[in-house]
Design a protein around this motif. Structure first.
Motif, mmCIF file in Angstrom:
data_model
loop_
_atom_site.group_PDB
_atom_site.id
_atom_site.type_symbol
_atom_site.label_atom_id
_atom_site.label_comp_id
_atom_site.label_asym_id
_atom_site.label_seq_id
_atom_site.Cartn_x
_atom_site.Cartn_y
_atom_site.Cartn_z
ATOM 1 N N ASN A 1 0.827 -1.213 0.000
ATOM 2 C CA ASN A 1 0.000 0.000 0.000
ATOM 3 C C ASN A 1 0.856 1.255 0.000
ATOM 4 N N LEU A 2 1.875 1.250 0.815
ATOM 5 C CA LEU A 2 2.766 2.403 0.910
ATOM 6 C C LEU A 2 3.555 2.593 -0.383
ATOM 7 N N SER A 3 4.102 1.519 -0.901
ATOM 8 C CA SER A 3 4.878 1.603 -2.140
ATOM 9 C C SER A 3 4.025 2.096 -3.299
ATOM 10 N N THR A 4 2.786 1.626 -3.370
ATOM 11 C CA THR A 4 1.873 2.065 -4.432
ATOM 12 C C THR A 4 1.614 3.562 -4.314
ATOM 13 N N PHE B 1 0.456 12.046 -4.681
ATOM 14 C CA PHE B 1 0.529 11.676 -3.269
ATOM 15 C C PHE B 1 1.736 12.358 -2.620
ATOM 16 N N LYS B 2 2.900 12.237 -3.252
ATOM 17 C CA LYS B 2 4.130 12.803 -2.682
ATOM 18 C C LYS B 2 4.050 14.324 -2.618
ATOM 19 N N LYS B 3 3.540 14.926 -3.667
ATOM 20 C CA LYS B 3 3.424 16.389 -3.716
ATOM 21 C C LYS B 3 2.485 16.901 -2.625
ATOM 22 N N ASN C 1 -4.539 12.244 8.576
ATOM 23 C CA ASN C 1 -5.803 11.977 7.881
ATOM 24 C C ASN C 1 -5.561 11.649 6.414
ATOM 25 N N PHE C 2 -4.656 12.387 5.795
ATOM 26 C CA PHE C 2 -4.308 12.164 4.388
ATOM 27 C C PHE C 2 -3.729 10.755 4.193
ATOM 28 N N ILE C 3 -2.809 10.369 5.069
ATOM 29 C CA ILE C 3 -2.203 9.042 4.985
ATOM 30 C C ILE C 3 -3.258 7.965 5.188
ATOM 31 N N ASN C 4 -4.161 8.151 6.139
ATOM 32 C CA ASN C 4 -5.240 7.193 6.361
ATOM 33 C C ASN C 4 -6.109 7.036 5.123
ATOM 34 N N GLU C 5 -6.453 8.165 4.505
ATOM 35 C CA GLU C 5 -7.310 8.133 3.314
ATOM 36 C C GLU C 5 -6.617 7.464 2.132
ATOM 37 N N ARG D 1 3.917 16.455 0.982
ATOM 38 C CA ARG D 1 4.947 17.454 1.291
ATOM 39 C C ARG D 1 4.388 18.868 1.454
ATOM 40 N N ARG D 2 3.243 19.121 0.854
ATOM 41 C CA ARG D 2 2.613 20.441 0.971
ATOM 42 C C ARG D 2 2.064 20.662 2.384
ATOM 43 N N MET D 3 1.634 19.606 3.018
ATOM 44 C CA MET D 3 0.984 19.694 4.330
ATOM 45 C C MET D 3 1.988 19.953 5.444
ATOM 46 N N THR D 4 1.560 20.774 6.404
ATOM 47 C CA THR D 4 2.422 21.096 7.540
ATOM 48 C C THR D 4 1.768 20.775 8.888
ATOM 49 N N ASN D 5 0.519 20.380 8.867
ATOM 50 C CA ASN D 5 -0.226 20.074 10.081
ATOM 51 C C ASN D 5 -0.228 18.562 10.306
ATOM 52 N N ARG D 6 0.201 18.132 11.484
ATOM 53 C CA ARG D 6 0.322 16.696 11.773
ATOM 54 C C ARG D 6 -1.005 15.956 11.627
#
Length: 149
Positions: A116-119, A126-128, A141-145, A131-136
């Motif tokens: 899942n992570l590699s995909t 996803f990477k962009k 939430n983004f990673i969960n989604e 990296r744009r996000m600064t709030n933990r």
């Protein structure tokens, strides 16, 4: 697995892969993934010696499979300064997902998390966005989604 803001670490300042892996192991003890940071660190280092876990575009996925891990999961670290790491594109690493799996979950859960992570890391958006996000909390939430279970 529910990825929360307690699994997100920003502006991490380490000067080498080994010092970062030690830091990750200490954080894993604090967050309840292990009761033996030293054994976990050894597992991360041993795995890195086998073959670099550096990918490309500044990402690495160090992983540990050891009895020192109490529950399967991962942590996300954004580095304050890029680290020299053997990667496919010979670029330094700025973002690290550390995977930890106990022996009983090696075959199934470990492979699913890694897949899942590699995909997700193959997707430029996803990477962009990550990296744009600064709030933990937003990052968690983004990673969960995007990565999910």
């Amino acid at each position: 697995m529910n990825f929360s803001q307690e699994n997100v670490f920003l502006n991490v300042s380490e000067s080498s892969i080994n010092s970062l892996l030690k830091y990750i192991s200490e954080i894993a003890a604090i967050t309840g993934y292990t009761t033996d940071a030293k054994a976990l660190n050894k597992s991360f280092i041993d795995r890195e010696k086998e073959f670099s876990t550096g990918l490309e575009d500044g990402f690495a996925i160090p992983h540990a499979k050891t009895a020192a891990v109490k529950k399967a999961g991962f942590l996300y670290f954004r580095l304050a300064n890029p680290l020299k790491w053997q990667t496919y594109d010979d670029q330094p690493v700025t973002d690290v997902f550390a995977l930890m799996v106990p022996p009983q979950n090696v075959g199934n859960e470990h492979l699913k998390m890694l897949a899942n992570l590699s995909t997700a890391l193959l997707e430029h958006d996803f990477k962009k966005e990550l990296r744009r996000m600064t709030n933990r909390n937003e990052i968690a939430n983004f990673i969960n989604e995007r990565i999910g279970e």
